[in-house]
Design an enzyme around this catalytic site. Structure first.
Site, short mmCIF file in Angstrom:
data_model
loop_
_atom_site.label_atom_id
_atom_site.label_comp_id
_atom_site.label_asym_id
_atom_site.label_seq_id
_atom_site.Cartn_x
_atom_site.Cartn_y
_atom_site.Cartn_z
CG ASP A 72 -0.10 0.13 8.35
OD1 ASP A 72 -0.94 1.00 8.64
OD2 ASP A 72 1.08 0.40 8.03
CE LYS A 76 0.72 1.41 4.45
NZ LYS A 76 1.83 2.27 4.63
#
Ligand code: C5P
Length: 292
Positions: free
Chosen positions: A135, A9
């Site tokens: 995350d 990401k």
């Protein structure tokens, strides 16, 4: 063997909005999956755990989030998770701020839920993911999402414009996330605003093309990391000089990304970066599923 893809990401926006009593920070982020992924192989074996990884810098002990994900499931589902051979085929840069470790942890949780037919619901997986790291819940979900709290309060964003990116990392440079947040806190930067982040946030969420996205990128952690590590500041500027519409450091670095007008432009910018000093990748944003 079950193969699971584990995409990286980037943070298109990262604002630190509060300091929490538990030592973490409250955040406001826009997270975006990109087309750069590791491959995780999972196979049932008679023993307990075997780990194979193609990257010399990746530890295969309990400090690896993929290993911790296996241990967590063995502990949470006693008797239902047997021995596992875990193959980690690494393509995401290590220490790059692209959630390389977190996405491996998410892929293992998702994959073992399939392999051992554990029947864990999305919300149960989400809770386990948060035990692994801030995350990891996003990595389970993927796509484009607003993330608040520690990063686990997720709201999917649909129809966000897709962008072609060049990702670049100064060779040999990696950043400790804990150090970046600790330094931000020690320097009391939360009390010193340097931008109208509300305006940027609203602009980013209503952006309809890569040009507009480029105008509203923001990352609070740049204030400590870019000040300390000149190579990151220079690389971010170099991407702009080479024609990127906008550039930003991802997460706590050391990767920076530049938004390009097209995949062709991204390739030509990548070709002009000094290969001996900079590792680089051309990627697109967008949704990529965990299952191969
Ligand atoms: O959750 P995770 O282990 O990935 O976080 C790594 C480090 O980043 C933490 O030790 C903490 O110092 C910092 N962090 C934070 N606030 C967050 C997420 C991470 O302070 N919301």
């Amino acid at each position: 063997m079950l193969w699971v893809s584990a995409p990286a990401k980037v943070n298109l926006f990262l604002e630190i909005t509060g300091q929490r009593a538990d030592g973490y920070h409250d955040l406001r982020m826009l997270l975006q999956t990109i087309s750069l992924w590791d491959r995780i192989g999972l196979m049932a074996i008679a023993g307990e755990l075997e780990v194979v990884c193609n990257h010399p810098q990746v530890p295969t002990d309990e400090s690896n989030l993929a290993v911790r994900a296996v241990r967590l499931l063995q502990q949470e589902c006693p008797g239902r998770v047997g021995g596992v051979r875990l193959i980690i085929e690494k393509h995401i840069p290590v220490g790059g701020g692209l959630a390389g470790g977190s996405t491996n942890g998410a892929a293992v949780l998702w994959g073992l839920n399939q392999l051992w037919q554990l029947g864990l619901s999305p919300s149960q997986l989400h809770a386990l993911a948060l035990q692994l790291g801030s995350d990891v819940p996003f990595c389970l979900q993927g796509g484009t999402a607003i993330a608040k709290g520690r990063g686990e309060i997720l709201t999917p964003v649909t129809n966000f414009p897709s962008c072609d990116l060049v990702i670049a990392q100064p060779r040999g440079v990696s950043v400790s996330t804990a150090w970046a947040y600790k330094t931000f806190r020690a320097q009391r930067l939360i009390h010193q605003k340097i931008a109208d982040t509300e305006l940027l946030w609203q602009g980013l969420l209503s952006a309809s093309d890569p040009q507009a996205v480029s105008q509203y990128l923001y990352n609070d952690l740049e204030r400590v990391v870019v000040a300390e590590i000149k190579a990151i500041a220079e690389l971010r500027q170099q991407l702009l000089d080479l024609g990127c519409l906008g550039s930003l450091m991802s997460g706590s670095g050391a990767c920076v990304f530049g938004i390009c007008q097209s995949a062709e432009q991204a390739e030509s910018i990548k070709a002009r970066l000094p290969r001996d000093r900079v590792a680089s990748w051309v990627v697109t944003t967008g949704y990529h599923t965990l299952c191969i």
